[in-house]
Design a protein around this motif. Sequence first.
Motif, PDB file in Angstrom:
ATOM      1  N   SER A  48      33.548  44.316  48.503  1.00  0.00           N
ATOM      2  CA  SER A  48      34.524  43.228  48.321  1.00  0.00           C
ATOM      3  C   SER A  48      33.866  42.006  47.682  1.00  0.00           C
ATOM      4  CB  SER A  48      35.160  42.846  49.654  1.00  0.00           C
ATOM      5  OG  SER A  48      35.879  43.928  50.186  1.00  0.00           O
ATOM      6  N   ASP A 166      41.330  46.906  46.258  1.00  0.00           N
ATOM      7  CA  ASP A 166      40.425  46.877  47.418  1.00  0.00           C
ATOM      8  C   ASP A 166      41.174  47.406  48.640  1.00  0.00           C
ATOM      9  OD1 ASP A 166      38.413  46.473  49.238  1.00  0.00           O
ATOM     10  OD2 ASP A 166      38.022  44.392  48.664  1.00  0.00           O
ATOM     11  N   GLU A 167      40.957  48.658  48.962  1.00  0.00           N
ATOM     12  CA  GLU A 167      41.570  49.307  50.129  1.00  0.00           C
ATOM     13  C   GLU A 167      43.092  49.219  50.105  1.00  0.00           C
ATOM     14  OE1 GLU A 167      39.596  49.078  53.850  1.00  0.00           O
ATOM     15  OE2 GLU A 167      37.753  48.274  52.990  1.00  0.00           O
TER      16      GLU A 167
HETATM   17 MG   LIG Z   1      35.504  45.048  51.846  1.00  0.00          MG
END
Ligand SMILES: [Mg+2]
Length: 254
Positions: A48, A166-167
């Motif tokens: 991240s 991101d996810e």
């Molecule tokens: Mg992360």
Amino acid sequence: MAETHSDILVVEKLTKVFGGLTANEDISFTIPHGAICGLIGPNGAGKSTLFKTLLGVHKPTRGRILFDGRDISGDSQQQRCRQGLCCTFQIAESFNDLSILEAVMVGAYSRASRRAEARAMAREAIAAVGIAEWEHLRYSELNVYLRKKAELATALATQPRLLLLDELFAGCSHQEIGELIGLIDALNRGRGITFIIVEHVLHVIMSLCARVIVLESGRILEVGGPREIATSPAVLSAYLGEDYDADEHQKFGR
Ligand SMILES: [Mg+2]
Ligand SMILES: Nc1ncnc2c1ncn2[C@@H]1O[C@H](COP(=O)(O)OP(=O)(O)OP(=O)(O)O)[C@@H](O)[C@H]1O
């Protein structure tokens, strides 16, 4: 690292230090136009942080980022977004009273100056992710899956050329994950959008990505095709686990 016209992103020796902690160290890689690339690694590996530095949320401690051959290291988030570098962002609590249409219009306003134009761009993005019939629902009323699709539509409304996820798939069911995989594949093939995907749901990575970058403790541990990654002793030991079954994921190969 050699830079070619075929690369939408070139990352050169990127390092990000927070106080005494080096979250990213000496990271270099390239992403070709139109690719879908995976970025995986254990919790705290720096995935991240790398995204935030690419997006301009963090200023790099060292290193350079070239987008389409141009050094964007000093550009603001808004400038990067206007050039086509964007992420899906979780809609803040304060947006809970907005409808899907209104929330997606926030993305569209990064390009549109008039309300009618922003609304048209938002509707197009909402249709692209298949949630047009729910555009008037409030954000607070949405289940996880609709929320994820609305977040994807908001990012699409900025007209991205490189989209960082991101996810995005976290919290979705197996069937919903299958549908999202199909959607990302269609956006990649149909609109030529390049993706970098951070995901702990590994079959997403194995299905979609021609190339996978593995981070561990802020550094690149390995770069390779999904099959190479799934059978790499270093990756198995650092992240996937020794009992990881590479054959299980072979069937998803792109
Ligand atoms: Mg992360
Ligand atoms: N703003 C910050 N200030 C200080 N330290 C930070 C900051 N952001 C991240 N870190 C630290 O940097 C390291 C990398 O964090 P990061 O969130 O990038 O990991 P990640 O790979 O995304 O992990 P996860 O898979 O759990 O999401 C961690 O040790 C984290 O605590």
